[in-house]
Motif scaffolding. Structure first.
Motif, short mmCIF file in Angstrom:
data_model
loop_
_atom_site.label_atom_id
_atom_site.label_comp_id
_atom_site.label_asym_id
_atom_site.label_seq_id
_atom_site.Cartn_x
_atom_site.Cartn_y
_atom_site.Cartn_z
N LEU A 1 0.84 -1.20 0.00
CA LEU A 1 0.00 0.00 0.00
C LEU A 1 0.87 1.25 0.00
O LEU A 1 0.60 2.20 -0.74
CB LEU A 1 -0.89 0.01 1.25
N LEU A 2 1.92 1.24 0.83
CA LEU A 2 2.81 2.41 0.87
C LEU A 2 3.44 2.64 -0.50
O LEU A 2 3.54 3.76 -0.97
CB LEU A 2 3.91 2.20 1.91
N LYS A 3 3.86 1.53 -1.16
CA LYS A 3 4.51 1.66 -2.46
C LYS A 3 3.54 2.24 -3.47
O LYS A 3 3.91 3.08 -4.29
CB LYS A 3 4.96 0.27 -2.94
N ARG A 4 2.28 1.78 -3.44
CA ARG A 4 1.32 2.22 -4.43
C ARG A 4 0.85 3.64 -4.19
O ARG A 4 0.52 4.36 -5.12
CB ARG A 4 0.08 1.32 -4.39
N GLU A 5 0.78 4.05 -2.92
CA GLU A 5 0.15 5.32 -2.62
C GLU A 5 1.18 6.32 -2.08
O GLU A 5 0.86 7.14 -1.22
CB GLU A 5 -0.97 5.12 -1.59
N THR A 6 2.41 6.24 -2.61
CA THR A 6 3.47 7.10 -2.10
C THR A 6 3.06 8.56 -2.13
O THR A 6 3.40 9.33 -1.24
CB THR A 6 4.74 6.95 -2.95
N SER A 7 2.33 8.94 -3.18
CA SER A 7 2.07 10.37 -3.35
C SER A 7 0.76 10.81 -2.72
O SER A 7 0.40 11.97 -2.84
CB SER A 7 2.06 10.69 -4.85
N SER A 8 0.05 9.89 -2.06
CA SER A 8 -1.26 10.31 -1.55
C SER A 8 -1.13 11.01 -0.21
O SER A 8 -0.11 10.90 0.49
CB SER A 8 -2.19 9.10 -1.44
#
Lengths: 253, 224
Positions: free
Chosen positions: A235-242
């Motif tokens: 999740l952290l990898k996918r949503e780095t920019s959120s």
């Protein structure tokens, strides 16, 4: 979806939002670890110390306490992946995709452990490390199914469509699971028939069975812990920019 | 245009395309013959050994030949954009996909049916097993095309999908291989093969209904 009670659907909506899931996983992991360690301790103590020596196989049967739970998990995790794949395809739930991908290496690990311990068990019992018997070979095929899922996910750049591709593959591959599960009954080969069956009286003594079941539940908890950790990372990898990741990092800093 | 005519049109188009590239069409067949030929060279020309291995050798070679031919199933359509047109057409994609699979089987699976008995004869397969070999080929080569189509659809968008394709598809081929070569093996020993053939038939019918759906979902995903 009126047939689902409102609190239940609200629970799923909340849990499936990444920040909420992340916090929830963080809260649950210590408890899960505690239960896992308790079960593991009890299972190992019961299996390696309390359980009697087998009249036929001596002490070397004790590898069953790792081998059989790992083999069960190798099937269980694949079925879980297929269910997650179905959810991901139908409802496009991000969390289901993440859980599916995070499960694949763990399932491959369980399959590998089942193969290695089986081979270690086979050497003193059958006098050979490996035979091309139905159960062993189908377990090896299961390992290839897991590797196929992992490498397909790695090969597609866009992670959303990679997750969709992997969902399809997991769903298609699940037809192989019953074949693997029943291989021991369908082909009469070297591998011993299933020791623990659900409907019949198990062919194993109760003092050996209880630690085995404890170990099986312990492995389930281990899977839960591992998949939650891996899902957090994914999740952290996918949503780095959120925004929620930024907020969290600021809070930690 | 009614659905059945669209289905037939796809088959006719693919067959026409295949006949325009006759040399390419023959490649999987040559590959099949070659692989079977390699076994006696590698193992040694012992008639008893070859006879015992014949069902397995023929089936593994058929599997590999199908795998080799799979790449052409959607690749050229993907590259020249006609796949996109198919996705945009008003007809159900899974039916069009089924048409393409049927055409693929006619081009790559059917020729195996004609050559395999000859090779089996050279390997010394007993004559009473020939009928069963034919039946398993008729039942199972379409199955290989149907299952393979899912794998191709998943990998068609990738630049180097070839190796990945074999990793995805071969594990799914295993049940087909087990029951098909098992049936031929039993027939060679003079045992009844009804159960194996029935299972193959059941798998074929199930795949005919179920396989086009994931294939079309995967194609939509690959084209995006």
């Amino acid at each position: 979806m009126s047939w689902i009670p409102a609190p239940v659907s609200r629970f799923f909506h909340r849990t499936s939002s990444p920040p909420h899931f992340y916090a929830l996983a963080d809260r649950f992991i210590p408890w899960l670890t505690a239960v896992f360690l308790l079960l593991l301790g009890a299972g190992l103590y019961g299996g390696l110390y309390l359980a009697p020596t087998d009249y036929q196989q001596g002490d070397s049967y004790r590898i069953i306490y790792i081998h059989v739970p790992a083999a069960w998990m190798s099937l269980f995790v694949y079925v879980m992946m297929a269910i997650m794949g179905g959810i991901a395809l139908v409802w496009r739930m991000k969390l289901a995709e993440v859980m599916l991908i995070s499960s694949a290496p763990i399932g491959a690990g369980f399959t590998f452990v089942a193969l290695v311990t089986g081979s270690l068990w086979g050497k003193p019992m059958w006098g050979t490390w490996w035979v091309w018997d139905a159960r062993l070979t189908s377990e090896l095929i299961l390992l290839f199914l897991y590797l196929g899922v992992i490498s397909l996910y790695g090969a597609i750049e866009d992670k959303r469509s990679a997750a969709r591709a992997v969902s399809i593959l997991a769903l298609v591959g699940v037809v192989n699971i019953p074949i693997i599960h029943y291989s021991v009954e369908w082909w009469n080969t070297l591998h011993q028939p299933a020791t623990v069956s659900k409907l019949d009286k198990p062919s194993i003594h109760i003092t050996m069975l209880v630690p085995l079941l404890l170990m099986a539940i312990a492995f389930k908890f281990y899977y839960l812990i591992a998949v939650l950790q891996a899902a957090k990372l994914e999740l952290l990898k996918r949503e780095t920019s959120s925004q929620w990741v930024k907020n969290m990092l600021e809070k930690q800093a | 245009m009614p659905l059945i005519r669209a289905f037939m049109a796809i088959i006719r188009r693919d067959l026409l395309l295949a006949f325009r590239r006759r040399a390419e069409m023959a490649n999987p067949l040559f590959f099949f013959v070659l692989v079977v030929t390699l076994f006696p060279l590698a193992i040694g020309a012992q008639p008893n050994l070859l006879q015992a291995m014949a069902p397995g050798v023929i089936w593994v070679s058929a599997l590999l030949a199908t795998l080799l031919s799979l790449d052409s199933l959607f690749r050229s359509d993907f590259e020249d954009g006609s796949l996109e047109q198919m996705l945009l057409s008003p007809h159900a994609l899974s039916v069009l996909v089924l048409g393409k699979i049927v055409a693929h089987w006619l081009v790559s699976g059917l020729p195996l049916l004609l050559v395999a008995p000859l090779l089996a004869l050279f390997l010394g397969l007993p004559e009473q097993a020939m009928g069963t070999l034919w039946l398993t080929l008729i039942l199972a080569t379409p199955l290989l095309s149907l299952i393979g189509a899912i794998g191709v659809a998943l990998t068609v968008g990738l630049r180097r999908g070839g190796m990945l394709l074999s990793l995805l598809v071969l594990p799914l081929y295993v049940p087909v291989l087990i029951f098909a070569s098992g049936a031929v093996d039993r027939a060679a020993g003079g045992l009844p093969v009804g159960a194996q053939l029935n299972i193959l038939l059941a798998m074929l019918l199930a795949a005919l209904v179920l396989a086009p759906l994931p294939t079309s979902i995967a194609l939509k995903m690959s084209v995006n």
